[in-house]
Design a protein around this motif. Structure first.
Motif, PDB file in Angstrom:
ATOM      1  N   ILE A 279       0.845  -1.201   0.000  1.00 50.05           N
ATOM      2  CA  ILE A 279       0.000   0.000   0.000  1.00 50.05           C
ATOM      3  C   ILE A 279       0.874   1.241   0.000  1.00 50.05           C
ATOM      4  O   ILE A 279       0.619   2.207  -0.731  1.00 50.05           O
ATOM      5  CB  ILE A 279      -0.947  -0.008   1.214  1.00 50.05           C
ATOM      6  N   GLU A 280       1.917   1.199   0.793  1.00 48.91           N
ATOM      7  CA  GLU A 280       2.844   2.318   0.867  1.00 48.91           C
ATOM      8  C   GLU A 280       3.426   2.648  -0.509  1.00 48.91           C
ATOM      9  O   GLU A 280       3.452   3.798  -0.940  1.00 48.91           O
ATOM     10  CB  GLU A 280       3.978   1.932   1.827  1.00 48.91           C
ATOM     11  N   ARG A 281       3.863   1.645  -1.190  1.00 47.80           N
ATOM     12  CA  ARG A 281       4.449   1.844  -2.515  1.00 47.80           C
ATOM     13  C   ARG A 281       3.413   2.386  -3.497  1.00 47.80           C
ATOM     14  O   ARG A 281       3.725   3.207  -4.354  1.00 47.80           O
ATOM     15  CB  ARG A 281       5.006   0.529  -3.057  1.00 47.80           C
ATOM     16  N   ASP A 282       2.216   1.888  -3.363  1.00 43.08           N
ATOM     17  CA  ASP A 282       1.152   2.322  -4.259  1.00 43.08           C
ATOM     18  C   ASP A 282       0.885   3.809  -4.070  1.00 43.08           C
ATOM     19  O   ASP A 282       0.781   4.574  -5.042  1.00 43.08           O
ATOM     20  CB  ASP A 282      -0.110   1.504  -3.973  1.00 43.08           C
ATOM     21  N   LEU A 283       0.790   4.231  -2.828  1.00 43.09           N
ATOM     22  CA  LEU A 283       0.571   5.648  -2.544  1.00 43.09           C
ATOM     23  C   LEU A 283       1.711   6.482  -3.102  1.00 43.09           C
ATOM     24  O   LEU A 283       1.503   7.513  -3.745  1.00 43.09           O
ATOM     25  CB  LEU A 283       0.464   5.866  -1.031  1.00 43.09           C
ATOM     26  N   GLU A 284       2.919   6.028  -2.851  1.00 44.67           N
ATOM     27  CA  GLU A 284       4.076   6.796  -3.285  1.00 44.67           C
ATOM     28  C   GLU A 284       4.119   6.923  -4.804  1.00 44.67           C
ATOM     29  O   GLU A 284       4.381   7.999  -5.343  1.00 44.67           O
ATOM     30  CB  GLU A 284       5.367   6.127  -2.781  1.00 44.67           C
ATOM     31  N   SER A 285       3.847   5.817  -5.487  1.00 45.70           N
ATOM     32  CA  SER A 285       3.950   5.836  -6.944  1.00 45.70           C
ATOM     33  C   SER A 285       2.919   6.771  -7.578  1.00 45.70           C
ATOM     34  O   SER A 285       3.034   7.137  -8.736  1.00 45.70           O
ATOM     35  CB  SER A 285       3.785   4.420  -7.486  1.00 45.70           C
ATOM     36  N   ARG A 286       1.919   7.138  -6.819  1.00 45.02           N
ATOM     37  CA  ARG A 286       0.906   8.053  -7.351  1.00 45.02           C
ATOM     38  C   ARG A 286       1.072   9.458  -6.810  1.00 45.02           C
ATOM     39  O   ARG A 286       0.180  10.298  -6.943  1.00 45.02           O
ATOM     40  CB  ARG A 286      -0.485   7.543  -7.005  1.00 45.02           C
ATOM     41  N   GLY A 287       2.216   9.696  -6.164  1.00 48.90           N
ATOM     42  CA  GLY A 287       2.485  11.041  -5.674  1.00 48.90           C
ATOM     43  C   GLY A 287       1.598  11.464  -4.516  1.00 48.90           C
ATOM     44  O   GLY A 287       1.390  12.651  -4.293  1.00 48.90           O
ATOM     45  N   LEU A 288       1.089  10.487  -3.794  1.00 45.00           N
ATOM     46  CA  LEU A 288       0.236  10.818  -2.649  1.00 45.00           C
ATOM     47  C   LEU A 288       1.047  10.778  -1.354  1.00 45.00           C
ATOM     48  O   LEU A 288       2.218  10.422  -1.346  1.00 45.00           O
ATOM     49  CB  LEU A 288      -0.945   9.850  -2.599  1.00 45.00           C
ATOM     50  N   ILE A 289       0.402  11.146  -0.276  1.00 44.91           N
ATOM     51  CA  ILE A 289       1.093  11.200   1.008  1.00 44.91           C
ATOM     52  C   ILE A 289       1.367   9.807   1.571  1.00 44.91           C
ATOM     53  O   ILE A 289       0.634   8.863   1.288  1.00 44.91           O
ATOM     54  CB  ILE A 289       0.251  11.983   2.038  1.00 44.91           C
ATOM     55  N   PRO A 290       2.429   9.659   2.358  1.00 41.87           N
ATOM     56  CA  PRO A 290       2.722   8.361   2.966  1.00 41.87           C
ATOM     57  C   PRO A 290       1.653   7.957   3.980  1.00 41.87           C
ATOM     58  O   PRO A 290       0.887   8.797   4.462  1.00 41.87           O
ATOM     59  CB  PRO A 290       4.060   8.569   3.665  1.00 41.87           C
ATOM     60  N   LEU A 291       1.635   6.686   4.263  1.00 41.91           N
ATOM     61  CA  LEU A 291       0.607   6.116   5.129  1.00 41.91           C
ATOM     62  C   LEU A 291       0.577   6.765   6.505  1.00 41.91           C
ATOM     63  O   LEU A 291      -0.504   7.021   7.050  1.00 41.91           O
ATOM     64  CB  LEU A 291       0.863   4.611   5.246  1.00 41.91           C
TER      65      LEU A 291
ATOM     66  N   ALA B  75      -5.898  10.759  -0.906  1.00 38.79           N
ATOM     67  CA  ALA B  75      -5.216   9.500  -0.581  1.00 38.79           C
ATOM     68  C   ALA B  75      -6.200   8.359  -0.306  1.00 38.79           C
ATOM     69  O   ALA B  75      -5.909   7.206  -0.597  1.00 38.79           O
ATOM     70  CB  ALA B  75      -4.302   9.696   0.629  1.00 38.79           C
ATOM     71  N   TRP B  76      -7.337   8.714   0.224  1.00 42.88           N
ATOM     72  CA  TRP B  76      -8.267   7.687   0.670  1.00 42.88           C
ATOM     73  C   TRP B  76      -8.634   6.639  -0.395  1.00 42.88           C
ATOM     74  O   TRP B  76      -8.591   5.434  -0.121  1.00 42.88           O
ATOM     75  CB  TRP B  76      -9.520   8.329   1.279  1.00 42.88           C
ATOM     76  N   PRO B  77      -8.970   7.051  -1.614  1.00 41.47           N
ATOM     77  CA  PRO B  77      -9.345   6.042  -2.614  1.00 41.47           C
ATOM     78  C   PRO B  77      -8.238   5.015  -2.857  1.00 41.47           C
ATOM     79  O   PRO B  77      -8.509   3.832  -3.024  1.00 41.47           O
ATOM     80  CB  PRO B  77      -9.603   6.872  -3.870  1.00 41.47           C
ATOM     81  N   VAL B  78      -6.996   5.479  -2.874  1.00 41.01           N
ATOM     82  CA  VAL B  78      -5.886   4.555  -3.121  1.00 41.01           C
ATOM     83  C   VAL B  78      -5.682   3.628  -1.930  1.00 41.01           C
ATOM     84  O   VAL B  78      -5.480   2.424  -2.077  1.00 41.01           O
ATOM     85  CB  VAL B  78      -4.583   5.329  -3.413  1.00 41.01           C
ATOM     86  N   TYR B  79      -5.763   4.199  -0.768  1.00 43.46           N
ATOM     87  CA  TYR B  79      -5.638   3.398   0.444  1.00 43.46           C
ATOM     88  C   TYR B  79      -6.767   2.366   0.491  1.00 43.46           C
ATOM     89  O   TYR B  79      -6.546   1.165   0.718  1.00 43.46           O
ATOM     90  CB  TYR B  79      -5.687   4.333   1.657  1.00 43.46           C
TER      91      TYR B  79
END
Lengths: 154, 154
Positions: free
Chosen positions: A27-39, A112-116
């Motif tokens: 999940i962390e990597r997914d957020l990062e790869s989309r330029g979103l905030i860390p978990l 961030a929520w949708p990706v999380y």
DNA sequence: AAAGATTGAGTTGTCAATCTTC
DNA sequence: GAAGATTGACAACTCAATCTTT
């Protein structure tokens, strides 16, 4: 390695620990790869936004994130630099500081929520039956509450 | 916070994450207060000792601990300085290094295990029924394997 | 003096670049 | 050139000490 834990129990424990690491990492990597905030930042924002009045004392924040107070300070420093959070002096207690959300912080949270959520669903919930989800929530909730108790170590 | 995850599922996820943090923290403190090795060190020693021939490549170690390769390098550096582990050149592949246990490492492993086991039992397993343990092991094991798959992110 | 929060120093882990062997 | 491992530079977190308010 004497058998101080029954094999089934050890299997469950290992699954618990390793699954946590693996899923969080993804999940962390997914957020990062989309330029979103860390978990962790997300956790901070959620904790604040779901607190009464959308304001949370540093101490309470630290507790809710299972962090030390200094850890919380450093973390909020970053969030504040990024403009997602603002510190204010506690109204009733001049010692305290309360963290509040900025407009930007609210936006970052919503982005961030949708990706999380997709991570939670895709990696975790979608692999589990309704019964398993129910059991896990109830059982681990119980373990959690027990782990917060003072300390029954001899 | 739109409802992208069903409430029950979110409860289960939160219980999962928070329980992990709380329980690990307690065990960690328990080990430390008794002058034993930290949990990560323990994980390293176990990984090595349960590998075929009691020898494990750095790369495999990193994977099994959900660490980066450099993280594994640093970690084994410490363990080696502490005399618990030894590095050797891989017999068949000169590039590789394998970590092996020293006599001291084995002792440290055996000393830590009872305390770790007590944590697993006292904080985790003793709060769960046999059925729950079974379910958790099976269900989370499945989640774990899925999380290791390449990546099905769109 | 006690509690809330922060800062300084040290530890642990990561990423990107590098070295070595295949 | 690709893979295994390590190193340098840096980010995140903790402990102990400090400052402020109660």
């Amino acid at each position: 390695v004497t058998k101080l834990v029954e094999p089934r129990g050890l299997d469950a424990w290992r699954a618990f620990v390793q699954t946590h690491a693996a899923v969080i990492l993804r999940i962390e990597r997914d957020l990062e790869s989309r330029g979103l905030i860390p978990l962790v930042w997300y956790d901070v924002l959620v904790a604040i936004s779901s607190a009464p009045g959308r304001r949370l004392r540093m101490r309470a924040l630290a507790d809710s994130l299972v962090l030390t107070r200094s850890g919380a300070t450093r973390l909020v420093d970053k969030l504040e630099q990024a403009g997602l959070v603002r510190r204010e002096i506690a109204p009733e207690d001049g010692r305290g500081a309360v963290a509040t959300l900025t407009e930007q912080g609210l936006v970052a949270l919503r982005r961030a929520w949708p990706v999380y959520a997709r991570g939670i669903n895709g990696l975790f919930l979608s692999r589990l039956s309704a019964r398993e989800i129910e059991t896990i929530g109830r059982a681990l909730g119980r373990v959690h509450r027990a782990a917060l108790e003072p300390s029954d170590s001899s």
